[in-house]
Scaffold this motif. Structure first.
Motif, PDB file in Angstrom:
ATOM      1  N   HIS A 267       0.813  -1.353   0.362  1.00 58.48           N
ATOM      2  CA  HIS A 267       0.170  -0.077  -0.303  1.00 58.48           C
ATOM      3  C   HIS A 267       0.940   1.394   0.187  1.00 58.48           C
ATOM      4  CE1 HIS A 267      -3.651  -2.222   0.818  1.00 58.48           C
ATOM      5  NE2 HIS A 267      -2.861  -2.749   1.688  1.00 58.48           N
ATOM      6  N   ALA A 268       2.278   0.709   0.290  1.00 62.40           N
ATOM      7  CA  ALA A 268       2.902   2.391   0.326  1.00 62.40           C
ATOM      8  C   ALA A 268       2.809   3.655  -0.938  1.00 62.40           C
ATOM      9  CB  ALA A 268       4.475   2.253  -0.492  1.00 62.40           C
ATOM     10  N   PRO A 269       2.414   2.570  -2.769  1.00 60.52           N
ATOM     11  CA  PRO A 269       2.437   4.024  -3.210  1.00 60.52           C
ATOM     12  C   PRO A 269       0.551   5.066  -2.848  1.00 60.52           C
ATOM     13  CG  PRO A 269       2.829   2.350  -4.268  1.00 60.52           C
ATOM     14  CD  PRO A 269       2.678   1.744  -2.701  1.00 60.52           C
ATOM     15  N   ASP A 270       0.212   4.257  -2.913  1.00 57.12           N
ATOM     16  CA  ASP A 270      -1.315   4.746  -2.178  1.00 57.12           C
ATOM     17  C   ASP A 270      -1.341   5.456  -1.086  1.00 57.12           C
ATOM     18  OD1 ASP A 270      -1.615   2.034  -2.918  1.00 57.12           O
ATOM     19  OD2 ASP A 270      -3.361   2.399  -4.107  1.00 57.12           O
ATOM     20  N   ASN A 271      -0.568   5.245   0.560  1.00 53.11           N
ATOM     21  CA  ASN A 271       0.101   6.120   1.205  1.00 53.11           C
ATOM     22  C   ASN A 271       0.778   7.136   1.179  1.00 53.11           C
ATOM     23  OD1 ASN A 271      -1.764   4.218   3.429  1.00 53.11           O
ATOM     24  ND2 ASN A 271       0.542   2.489   3.831  1.00 53.11           N
ATOM     25  N   LEU A 272       1.563   7.369   0.262  1.00 49.74           N
ATOM     26  CA  LEU A 272       2.637   8.397   0.053  1.00 49.74           C
ATOM     27  C   LEU A 272       1.897   9.588  -0.712  1.00 49.74           C
ATOM     28  CD1 LEU A 272       6.162   6.799  -0.925  1.00 49.74           C
ATOM     29  CD2 LEU A 272       5.254   7.587   0.973  1.00 49.74           C
ATOM     30  N   ALA A 273       0.656   8.716  -1.732  1.00 50.00           N
ATOM     31  CA  ALA A 273      -0.248  10.295  -2.072  1.00 50.00           C
ATOM     32  C   ALA A 273      -0.554  10.426  -1.537  1.00 50.00           C
ATOM     33  CB  ALA A 273      -0.976   8.956  -3.809  1.00 50.00           C
ATOM     34  N   ALA A 274      -1.178   9.951  -0.513  1.00 45.52           N
ATOM     35  CA  ALA A 274      -2.549  10.966   0.505  1.00 45.52           C
ATOM     36  C   ALA A 274      -1.599  11.357   1.195  1.00 45.52           C
ATOM     37  CB  ALA A 274      -2.856   9.699   1.111  1.00 45.52           C
TER      38      ALA A 274
END
Length: 313
Positions: A267-274
């Motif tokens: 989930h790292a890309p999603d979390n960083l985008a948020a």
């Protein structure tokens, strides 16, 4: 010894609504791998204060090109934003699916009754318009381009020359002078597109103040808003607000390097985008002229000012 506070701090106090949340999950986001403790499920980040529904909002898509590998496609995220560019919900569009398929998952759990949703031409689909109006009880302003050729030709062929200009705005900045005009025509059931009751044309004239060169662009949209619900000025604001989403993506790419980020596990890309979206909102409240100015202001006292901004003082 207490930590020294910076004088005349311009930042907001308290954590943003994205992190406080109401305990209601907005967007389940699938991951490629089980999340690790250091990479929390983005459902824990993409929460919204449901007691405050935004009066309008738009959707934007973002492909994180740096996350692509020789064997896997880049991570593709679809986001819903409020008019002030706050992230309401975000979902990953898995490989092999379209954004149209992801839209229902994106909006699941978001209270959109009475909200006006704007979207680009990719989402100007009969199924989408029907879903928004009949299941979510929301209104829409949808961009019309040639991917819906019949609708585009019908809207373009309307009697725009005879229609009065209902709103004009002028602005100067970045070495340009812009004049924007808005016209609207009541479709009176003439459009073969569900719930479309008005067609809108936005024309933008741009003069380069240095060279005097003039250029213009023209954009069309359809909306489910009745004439009594929204005049041309309000619709123009909604459409221009949606154009601002592209500027939001540009800021994230230039200031945060999001497009070049190679993180892709779990989930790292999603979390960083948020988290980048939250940072854009917080830094935008500092009263600096640009986001880079706000970042520099923070960096001058890097051990104290970030904590002041998020209220951890």
């Amino acid at each position: 010894m207490g930590r020294r506070r910076t004088p005349a701090h311009p930042g907001p106090s308290g954590l943003p609504g994205h992190l406080r949340g109401s305990g209601r999950t907005l967007c389940p986001v699938p991951g490629d791998h089980p999340p690790r403790p250091s990479r929390p499920d983005p459902r824990a980040l993409d929460r919204s204060d449901q007691a405050r529904r935004p009066p309008g909002g738009g959707g934007g898509r973002k492909t994180q090109r740096g996350s692509a590998t020789s064997t896997e496609a880049a991570v593709h995220l679809l986001a819903a934003l409020t008019p002030d560019r706050r992230l309401v919900a975000q979902v990953r569009a898995p490989a092999g699916t379209s954004e149209i398929d992801a839209l229902a998952a994106l909006l699941a759990g978001v209270d959109l009754a009475g909200v006006v949703l704007t979207a680009d031409a990719l989402h100007t689909q009969t199924d989408t318009a029907t879903y928004l109006a009949e299941e979510l009880h929301a209104d829409d302003v949808l961009t019309v381009k040639r991917n819906q050729r019949a609708l585009f030709e019908q809207v373009k062929a309307l009697a725009w020359a005879q229609a009065p200009t209902l709103d004009t705005t002028r602005a100067r900045g970045h070495g340009r002078a812009e004049t924007r005009t808005v016209k609207a025509i009541d479709l009176a059931s003439r459009a073969d597109f569900p719930h479309a009751v008005q067609a809108v044309r936005l024309r933008r004239h741009v003069m380069d103040l240095r060279t005097g060169k003039v250029s213009w662009t023209c954009a069309y949209a359809v909306t489910s808003l009745e004439v009594g619900q929204a005049d041309a000025a309000r619709i123009g604001v909604l459409v221009r607000g949606h154009w601002g989403i592209e500027a939001w993506h540009h800021v994230k790419d230039v200031s945060w390097g999001e497009d070049a980020c190679k993180v892709r596990c779990g989930h790292a890309p999603d979390n960083l985008a948020a988290l980048r979206a939250v940072a854009v909102v917080l830094l935008g409240r500092l009263g600096q002229e640009t986001l880079p100015d706000a970042i520099r202001w923070i960096s001058y006292e890097a051990f104290t000012r970030p904590l002041d901004v998020i209220g951890l003082c």
